[in-house]
Design a protein around this motif. Structure first.
Motif, PDB file in Angstrom:
ATOM      1  N   ARG A 281     -37.160 -27.818 -50.043  1.00  0.00           N
ATOM      2  CA  ARG A 281     -37.766 -28.230 -48.781  1.00  0.00           C
ATOM      3  C   ARG A 281     -37.056 -29.462 -48.231  1.00  0.00           C
ATOM      4  O   ARG A 281     -36.818 -30.428 -48.943  1.00  0.00           O
ATOM      5  N   GLY A 282     -36.758 -29.405 -46.940  1.00  0.00           N
ATOM      6  CA  GLY A 282     -36.109 -30.542 -46.316  1.00  0.00           C
ATOM      7  C   GLY A 282     -36.993 -31.297 -45.354  1.00  0.00           C
ATOM      8  O   GLY A 282     -36.785 -32.480 -45.111  1.00  0.00           O
ATOM      9  N   LEU A 283     -37.975 -30.620 -44.772  1.00  0.00           N
ATOM     10  CA  LEU A 283     -38.797 -31.245 -43.738  1.00  0.00           C
ATOM     11  C   LEU A 283     -40.228 -31.464 -44.199  1.00  0.00           C
ATOM     12  O   LEU A 283     -40.802 -32.522 -43.974  1.00  0.00           O
ATOM     13  N   ASN A 284     -40.830 -30.469 -44.814  1.00  0.00           N
ATOM     14  CA  ASN A 284     -42.220 -30.568 -45.258  1.00  0.00           C
ATOM     15  C   ASN A 284     -42.255 -30.877 -46.748  1.00  0.00           C
ATOM     16  O   ASN A 284     -42.067 -29.996 -47.576  1.00  0.00           O
ATOM     17  N   GLY A 285     -42.438 -32.133 -47.102  1.00  0.00           N
ATOM     18  CA  GLY A 285     -42.315 -32.557 -48.482  1.00  0.00           C
ATOM     19  C   GLY A 285     -43.372 -31.984 -49.390  1.00  0.00           C
ATOM     20  O   GLY A 285     -44.514 -31.719 -48.992  1.00  0.00           O
ATOM     21  N   GLN A 286     -43.006 -31.779 -50.639  1.00  0.00           N
ATOM     22  CA  GLN A 286     -43.919 -31.283 -51.661  1.00  0.00           C
ATOM     23  C   GLN A 286     -44.755 -32.437 -52.203  1.00  0.00           C
ATOM     24  O   GLN A 286     -44.323 -33.595 -52.216  1.00  0.00           O
TER      25      GLN A 286
ATOM     26  N   THR B  27     -31.965 -38.674 -45.728  1.00  0.00           N
ATOM     27  CA  THR B  27     -33.115 -38.913 -46.588  1.00  0.00           C
ATOM     28  C   THR B  27     -34.126 -37.787 -46.442  1.00  0.00           C
ATOM     29  O   THR B  27     -34.347 -37.273 -45.342  1.00  0.00           O
ATOM     30  N   SER B  28     -34.721 -37.404 -47.560  1.00  0.00           N
ATOM     31  CA  SER B  28     -35.830 -36.460 -47.561  1.00  0.00           C
ATOM     32  C   SER B  28     -36.952 -37.056 -48.400  1.00  0.00           C
ATOM     33  O   SER B  28     -36.701 -37.901 -49.267  1.00  0.00           O
ATOM     34  N   THR B  29     -38.182 -36.617 -48.140  1.00  0.00           N
ATOM     35  CA  THR B  29     -39.321 -37.202 -48.849  1.00  0.00           C
ATOM     36  C   THR B  29     -40.246 -36.131 -49.407  1.00  0.00           C
ATOM     37  O   THR B  29     -40.342 -35.018 -48.885  1.00  0.00           O
ATOM     38  N   ALA B  30     -40.912 -36.491 -50.486  1.00  0.00           N
ATOM     39  CA  ALA B  30     -42.051 -35.746 -51.032  1.00  0.00           C
ATOM     40  C   ALA B  30     -43.140 -36.790 -51.275  1.00  0.00           C
ATOM     41  O   ALA B  30     -43.009 -37.945 -50.836  1.00  0.00           O
ATOM     42  N   PHE B  31     -44.209 -36.396 -51.985  1.00  0.00           N
ATOM     43  CA  PHE B  31     -45.322 -37.326 -52.135  1.00  0.00           C
ATOM     44  C   PHE B  31     -45.864 -37.305 -53.553  1.00  0.00           C
ATOM     45  O   PHE B  31     -45.981 -36.250 -54.175  1.00  0.00           O
ATOM     46  N   LEU B  32     -46.177 -38.497 -54.052  1.00  0.00           N
ATOM     47  CA  LEU B  32     -46.933 -38.653 -55.289  1.00  0.00           C
ATOM     48  C   LEU B  32     -48.389 -38.806 -54.864  1.00  0.00           C
ATOM     49  O   LEU B  32     -48.775 -39.817 -54.256  1.00  0.00           O
ATOM     50  N   HIS B  33     -49.194 -37.789 -55.149  1.00  0.00           N
ATOM     51  CA  HIS B  33     -50.578 -37.727 -54.663  1.00  0.00           C
ATOM     52  C   HIS B  33     -51.545 -38.003 -55.807  1.00  0.00           C
ATOM     53  O   HIS B  33     -51.609 -37.242 -56.776  1.00  0.00           O
ATOM     54  N   TYR B  34     -52.292 -39.117 -55.723  1.00  0.00           N
ATOM     55  CA  TYR B  34     -53.338 -39.392 -56.700  1.00  0.00           C
ATOM     56  C   TYR B  34     -54.492 -38.429 -56.457  1.00  0.00           C
ATOM     57  O   TYR B  34     -54.912 -38.207 -55.318  1.00  0.00           O
ATOM     58  N   ALA B  35     -55.020 -37.864 -57.527  1.00  0.00           N
ATOM     59  CA  ALA B  35     -56.021 -36.799 -57.410  1.00  0.00           C
ATOM     60  C   ALA B  35     -57.246 -37.240 -56.619  1.00  0.00           C
ATOM     61  O   ALA B  35     -57.876 -36.433 -55.940  1.00  0.00           O
ATOM     62  N   ASN B  36     -57.600 -38.522 -56.705  1.00  0.00           N
ATOM     63  CA  ASN B  36     -58.776 -39.016 -55.985  1.00  0.00           C
ATOM     64  C   ASN B  36     -58.410 -39.727 -54.685  1.00  0.00           C
ATOM     65  O   ASN B  36     -59.201 -40.487 -54.134  1.00  0.00           O
TER      66      ASN B  36
ATOM     67  N   TYR C 219     -44.792 -42.316 -51.185  1.00  0.00           N
ATOM     68  CA  TYR C 219     -43.564 -41.597 -50.873  1.00  0.00           C
ATOM     69  C   TYR C 219     -42.700 -41.422 -52.128  1.00  0.00           C
ATOM     70  O   TYR C 219     -42.553 -42.343 -52.936  1.00  0.00           O
ATOM     71  N   ILE C 220     -42.139 -40.234 -52.267  1.00  0.00           N
ATOM     72  CA  ILE C 220     -40.995 -40.003 -53.150  1.00  0.00           C
ATOM     73  C   ILE C 220     -39.801 -39.816 -52.216  1.00  0.00           C
ATOM     74  O   ILE C 220     -39.824 -38.934 -51.344  1.00  0.00           O
ATOM     75  N   ALA C 221     -38.792 -40.656 -52.344  1.00  0.00           N
ATOM     76  CA  ALA C 221     -37.658 -40.622 -51.419  1.00  0.00           C
ATOM     77  C   ALA C 221     -36.375 -40.251 -52.160  1.00  0.00           C
ATOM     78  O   ALA C 221     -36.128 -40.727 -53.271  1.00  0.00           O
ATOM     79  N   VAL C 222     -35.585 -39.399 -51.529  1.00  0.00           N
ATOM     80  CA  VAL C 222     -34.271 -39.011 -52.046  1.00  0.00           C
ATOM     81  C   VAL C 222     -33.277 -39.172 -50.908  1.00  0.00           C
ATOM     82  O   VAL C 222     -33.476 -38.606 -49.821  1.00  0.00           O
ATOM     83  N   SER C 223     -32.223 -39.931 -51.132  1.00  0.00           N
ATOM     84  CA  SER C 223     -31.254 -40.168 -50.058  1.00  0.00           C
ATOM     85  C   SER C 223     -29.832 -40.140 -50.587  1.00  0.00           C
ATOM     86  O   SER C 223     -29.579 -40.386 -51.772  1.00  0.00           O
ATOM     87  N   THR C 224     -28.906 -39.819 -49.704  1.00  0.00           N
ATOM     88  CA  THR C 224     -27.490 -39.762 -50.061  1.00  0.00           C
ATOM     89  C   THR C 224     -26.944 -41.171 -50.244  1.00  0.00           C
ATOM     90  O   THR C 224     -27.438 -42.143 -49.657  1.00  0.00           O
ATOM     91  N   ARG C 225     -25.918 -41.262 -51.055  1.00  0.00           N
ATOM     92  CA  ARG C 225     -25.254 -42.543 -51.331  1.00  0.00           C
ATOM     93  C   ARG C 225     -23.782 -42.441 -50.959  1.00  0.00           C
ATOM     94  O   ARG C 225     -23.181 -41.357 -50.954  1.00  0.00           O
TER      95      ARG C 225
END
Length: 553
Positions: free
Chosen positions: A214-219, A304-313, A291-297
Motif C-alpha cells: 500500500r502506498g496511499l492508504n496505510g495499514q 515517504t509512506s505511512t502506516a499506523f501503530l494503533h493502540y487497541a483502546n 505514525y509508522i513512517a518509511v522514507s527514501t534515503r
C-alpha cells in the motif's frame, strides 16, 4: 527351568528377528536415493500458488501487477527450522516465470535457487514444484519474482522461520509478530520499464514507497498497552535505501537475516534494498494512534509512506506530520551499520552458541576485489562487475555444468580483481573451491549506495569505510563479533569487506540488489565445486527439473 529357558530362547529369537527387520528397513531407506535421512524426521509443509496478472492500485492508479493466489504481496511462508517446504507454482502468466528465495541458503541444493543461472523458468500454463529445506536457519527473509524484470510488478512475499521450541530466542516471546514489507515502486507497468531498459536507457527514480503493498492508504498494526511486539521488516524494493521509524517509540534490533544481534536500541533504522531485520517495539506510550513512517534515503527527492501503530483502546487518530527521518547523510548510516553486531551469547538454529564459530582465526585462502562500473556498450546503458557485464547463456549455467554442455560459459571469464580493461559483455562465471574461506572486498567508486547479495551463503561483514581499500585496511576489521548476513551495503566512494566460508556446493548468483543494474549486467555466478562430485556434498538433480536451451537434448 526348562520352561524358562524356552521362553528366553523365544524372546531372543524374536529380538533377533526384529533387529534384522529394522536393519533391513534402514538399508532400504539408505539405498533409496530419493530419501534423505536428514529430512526424514523434519515436518513437510505444502503450498500451492497460482501466479497471474491482475489489476492493482498501490499508488492510486491502475497497474497490471503479479499476484500470487490473487494476493499482493503474496502469501507468507511460515515454518520452523529444518522444515521441508514443498511449493507448487502454477504459472498462469502469458510468459515464463521464476521465484527465488532471498536469504534461504539451499544447503547442497542450488537446483532450487530460482534464478535463471540455475533454473529454467516455468513455461506459461505449466507448473513446477520447489522442494526446499530451511536447514539450520532462523529469521526473516522474503521471496521474489526473479525473471524478466518481473520484480518491478510484484510477485513477492515474506518468509518467517521460527526457532525450534527447545532452542529459545534470546528475548521473551513477544505478544505479536508482524511482517512489514517495504519497498520503492514505479507507477509504470513492468513491461514498459523492461522495454526502456532493453533499449539501453535508464528508467529514472521510483514514484513512491509501499508498505505491505500500500502506498496511499496505510495499514494499521494493533497493539495492547504495555506489551512488546516483533516487527519483521524487509526492503523488497528495487533500488532505494529506506528509513523505518515509529513515532515516539524506540526499536530494539534483535535479528538480521537469520542472525541474533546484540540488542541495540534505535529511534530509526536504515534498511538497504534486499535486506531484512527484526525489531522489538514496546507499546509504552499514551493510548492513541502513532505514525509508522518509511522514507527514501540519499536521493534528490524524499518519498515517504505511512502506516499506523494503533493502540487497541485508542480513540485518537494520529495527528500532525509523520516523524522525520535522519537529516545527516552517509556518516549516520555508516555508524549505525557498524553498530550492528552478532549476539555471541545466543544460540542460533542449533544448540551451540553462534559465537563458537571463530571466523577471525581461520586463514583466508583467497581475496576477491569486486568493483562495479556503469557505462555504454554499443550505445546502450550497461553495468558491470570487474569490467564484465553479464549476459545470460542460452542454457542455465547449472544445467550446462551438470550435462557438460560446451561453450555456454567459461570458468575464469571474470577476474578476482578489477582489470585495467574496457567494460564488455560476457557470461561471467568464477571458479571457487568447496570449503575455501575467502575475503571479498566490494569497492564502490560511484556516488550512490550499492547493495550486494550472495545466494547460498551468509558472510561476516568484517569492515566498511570510506575511501580506497588497501591491505592496511585489514587492521580495522572486526574479527570477533561481526554480523553474519547475506546482503550488505557499500556506501558511495567506499568499500565493504566480508569473510565467507564456501561450504555450499553449487552455482551461486552474486549480484547487485539495485534491480535495473542487475538486469543490465551487474552480477556473475560463483561456481563452488567439489572434485568428489558426491551426493554428500550436493543433492542429485531433481527428477522434476525443468530442461531448456541445449539441455533439452
Amino acid at each position: 527351568m526348562r520352561l524358562n529357558r524356552s521362553k528366553g530362547s523365544l524372546l531372543r529369537a524374536i529380538s533377533s528377528n526384529v533387529t534384522v527387520i529394522l536393519i533391513a528397513v534402514i538399508l532400504l531407506i539408505v539405498n533409496n536415493k530419493n530419501v534423505d535421512l536428514a529430512k526424514a524426521e523434519d515436518p513437510y509443509r505444502y503450498f500451492t500458488w497460482t501466479v497471474s496478472y491482475g489489476d492493482m492500485y498501490p499508488l492510486g492508479i491502475r497497474q497490471q501487477g503479479i499476484l500470487i493466489n490473487s494476493q499482493f504481496p503474496g502469501p507468507e511462508i511460515y515454518c520452523n527450522t529444518n522444515d521441508n517446504l514443498v511449493i507448487n507454482i502454477i504459472n498462469l502468466l502469458p510468459e515464463p516465470f521464476l521465484i527465488s528465495w532471498n536469504g534461504i541458503q539451499q544447503r547442497r541444493n542450488s537446483w532450487e535457487d530460482g534464478v535463471y543461472g540455475t533454473n529454467c523458468p516455468i513455461p506459461s500454463g505449466k507448473n513446477f514444484t520447489y522442494t526446499i529445506q530451511v536447514k539450520d536457519q532462523i529469521g526473516s527473509f522474503f521471496y521474489f519474482s526473479s525473471f524478466a524484470f518481473h520484480k518491478v510488478a510484484g510477485g513477492y512475499g515474506p518468509i518467517r522461520i521460527l526457532s525450534r521450541p527447545k532452542i529459545p530466542a534470546p528475548f521473551a516471546e513477544p505478544a505479536g509478530d508482524f511482517t512489514v514489507l517495504i519497498g520503492d515502486w514505479y507507477s509504470y507497468d513492468h513491461t514498459h520499464l523492461k522495454t526502456v531498459l532493453d533499449g539501453g536507457i535508464q528508467i529514472g527514480l521510483p514514484n513512491g514507497v509501499l508498505i505491505n503493498g500500500r502506498g496511499l492508504n496505510g495499514q494499521s498494526f494493533t497493539v495492547e498497552p504495555g506489551k512488546t511486539y516483533r516487527f519483521r521488516i524487509s526492503n523488497v524494493g528495487l533500488q532505494s535505501t529506506l528509513n523505518f521509524r515509529i513515532e515516539d517509540h524506540s526499536m530494539k534490533l534483535v535479528e538480521v537475516e537469520g542472525t541474533h544481534t546484540q540488542q541495540s536500541t534505535y529511534s530509526s533504522i536504515d534498511i538497504h534494498v534486499g535486506q531484512s531485520c527484526s525489531v522489538l517495539v514496546r507499546a509504552d506510550q499514551f493510548a492513541k494512534d502513532y505514525y509508522i513512517a518509511v522514507s527514501t534515503r540519499f536521493a534528490s527527492t524524499t518519498l515517504t509512506s505511512t502506516a499506523f501503530l494503533h493502540y487497541a483502546n485508542s480513540v485518537t487518530p494520529a495527528t500532525g506530520s509523520p516523524p522525520l527521518g535522519p537529516t545527516s547523510q552517509y556518516d549516520w548510516s555508516l555508524n549505525q551499520a557498524r553498530s550492528i553486531l552478532t549476539n555471541l551469547s545466543a544460540s542460533g538454529p542449533r544448540p551451540n552458541p553462534q559465537g563458537s564459530y571463530h571466523y577471525g582465526s581461520i586463514n583466508v585462502t583467497r581475496t576477491l576485489r569486486l568493483s562495479s562500473s556503469a557505462g555504454f556498450i554499443d550505445g546502450k546503458q550497461r553495468y558491470a562487475v570487474n569490467s564484465v557485464s553479464f549476459v545470460p547463456g542460452d542454457t542455465p549455467l547449472k544445467l550446462a555444468d551438470h550435462f557438460k554442455i560446451p561453450d555456454v560459459f567459461r570458468l575464469g571469464s571474470i577476474l578476482d580483481y578489477p582489470p585495467d580493461a574496457l567494460m564488455h559483455l560476457g557470461t561471467s562465471v568464477m571458479a571457487a573451491d568447496y570449503r575455501a574461506f575467502i575475503e571479498i572486498i566490494f569497492e564502490n567508486h560511484e556516488d550512490i549506495v550499492q547493495t550486494w547479495h550472495l545466494d547460498g551463503h551468509s558472510f561476516f561483514v568484517v569492515g566498511m569505510d570510506g575511501g580506497l581499500w588497501s591491505p592496511a585496511s585489514r587492521r580495522q576489521y572486526n574479527l570477533k563479533d561481526a554480523i553474519s548476513r547475506c546482503t550488505t551495503q557499500v556506501y558511495p566512494n567506499s568499500w565493504t569487506s566480508v569473510y565467507v566460508s564456501l561450504d555450499n556446493v553449487g552455482m551461486w548468483n552474486l549480484r547487485t540488489e539495485f534491480w535495473a543494474r542487475q538486469y543490465l549486467g551487474q552480477q556473475f555466478y560463483l561456481r563452488v565445486y567439489s572434485p568428489a562430485e558426491s551426493t554428500r556434498d550436493e543433492n542429485p538433480i531433481p527428477k522434476n527439473a525443468l530442461l531448456c536451451g541445449r539441455a533439452t537434448k
